[in-house]
Design a protein around this motif. Sequence first.
Motif, short mmCIF file in Angstrom:
data_model
loop_
_atom_site.label_atom_id
_atom_site.label_comp_id
_atom_site.label_asym_id
_atom_site.label_seq_id
_atom_site.Cartn_x
_atom_site.Cartn_y
_atom_site.Cartn_z
N LEU A 139 0.82 -1.21 0.00
CA LEU A 139 0.00 0.00 0.00
C LEU A 139 0.85 1.26 0.00
N LEU A 140 1.98 1.21 0.71
CA LEU A 140 2.80 2.41 0.91
C LEU A 140 3.94 2.53 -0.10
N ALA A 141 4.43 1.40 -0.59
CA ALA A 141 5.64 1.42 -1.41
C ALA A 141 5.55 2.29 -2.67
N PRO A 142 4.44 2.23 -3.44
CA PRO A 142 4.43 2.99 -4.70
C PRO A 142 4.65 4.48 -4.55
N GLY A 143 4.22 5.07 -3.44
CA GLY A 143 4.37 6.52 -3.31
C GLY A 143 5.24 6.96 -2.16
N TRP A 144 6.00 6.02 -1.57
CA TRP A 144 6.72 6.33 -0.33
C TRP A 144 7.69 7.51 -0.49
N GLU A 145 8.41 7.54 -1.59
CA GLU A 145 9.40 8.61 -1.79
C GLU A 145 8.74 9.99 -1.88
N GLY A 146 7.49 10.01 -2.33
CA GLY A 146 6.80 11.29 -2.47
C GLY A 146 6.01 11.71 -1.24
N PHE A 147 5.94 10.85 -0.23
CA PHE A 147 5.19 11.19 0.98
C PHE A 147 5.97 12.20 1.81
N ASP A 148 5.29 13.22 2.33
CA ASP A 148 5.95 14.21 3.17
C ASP A 148 6.02 13.73 4.61
N ALA A 149 6.68 14.54 5.45
CA ALA A 149 6.88 14.16 6.85
C ALA A 149 5.55 14.00 7.58
N ARG A 150 4.57 14.83 7.24
CA ARG A 150 3.25 14.75 7.86
C ARG A 150 2.61 13.39 7.60
#
Length: 304
Positions: A139-150
């Motif tokens: 669920l998290l891997a595809p966009g992990w690099e683009g997720f912000d600290a929040r």
Amino acid sequence: MSHAYTRGALAAMALGAALISTSAVFVKWVGIGPTASAFWRMGLAAVLLLAWLLRGEMRRAWKPDARVFGLLVVAALFFAADLWMWHRSILYVGVGLATLLGNFQVFALAAYGSFVLGERGGWRLWTGLLMALAGLALLLAPGWEGFDARFRIGIAFGLGTAVAYGGFLIAFRAGQAQRAHVANEAMLWWLCLLTAALLLPMSLLGGEALQPQGVRDWSALLAYALIAQVFGWLVIGRVMPKLPAGVLGLCLLLQPLLSYVWDALLFGTRLGVVELFGLGLSLAGIFLGLVRGQTRREPATATS
């Protein structure tokens, strides 16, 4: 148990899971802070439940003894921490994912059983845990690099919610087991009252405004308290002992599954193929965790 009665219990359980699946939606809708909305959820629920308790036949069954009251205080402390983190997780990562993370409480309870009570988890638990974690990773891997600290903090809050909710369940179940003459509705009322009393200073110290803004906020908060906290919990609490663990586990999976439906319909959240597979894998893992105690007839439980 007759098949007709089983169908009735199954329908009631599904209804209860659907009711509590709306919880995170109301948190997103209100314009006040996350701790303040948690306070109003519990405070308004306490007022609504009080009307129920004031009925003649309930007046003699509302006061717990000192030991049960102490367990209720501990349960309220955990539940206040649970709502404090979960409401922030909802705002940071979304309705569906925050609710899914909260359902990891089944593994927090399993860890308590293993390390404190010396229980053996069995293959269902460990397989379910691996499946749930693998699904979460997808669920998290595809966009992990683009997720912000929040967003990443929201993930941590969601997992913290699972731990706090597990602590709440341990204390509250212990209180229920020793409640004697005290009605289950009274136990829920005490929980709401004590949790609201804890959340009020937490909200004020956090600098949040308590006053709801207009009809929209009041309507959402009242619906939150009535639908998710009062109706949902009362329905599930009454019907839960009447269903086998496997059926119960499937019904409870409606909560995180429907939360993703509400997230998509109301807030435009969309999942890709990989994320959908991850969601299915996590739900399957949680199901195995829920039915791990089938031979001991350990009851599964809904989340916040």
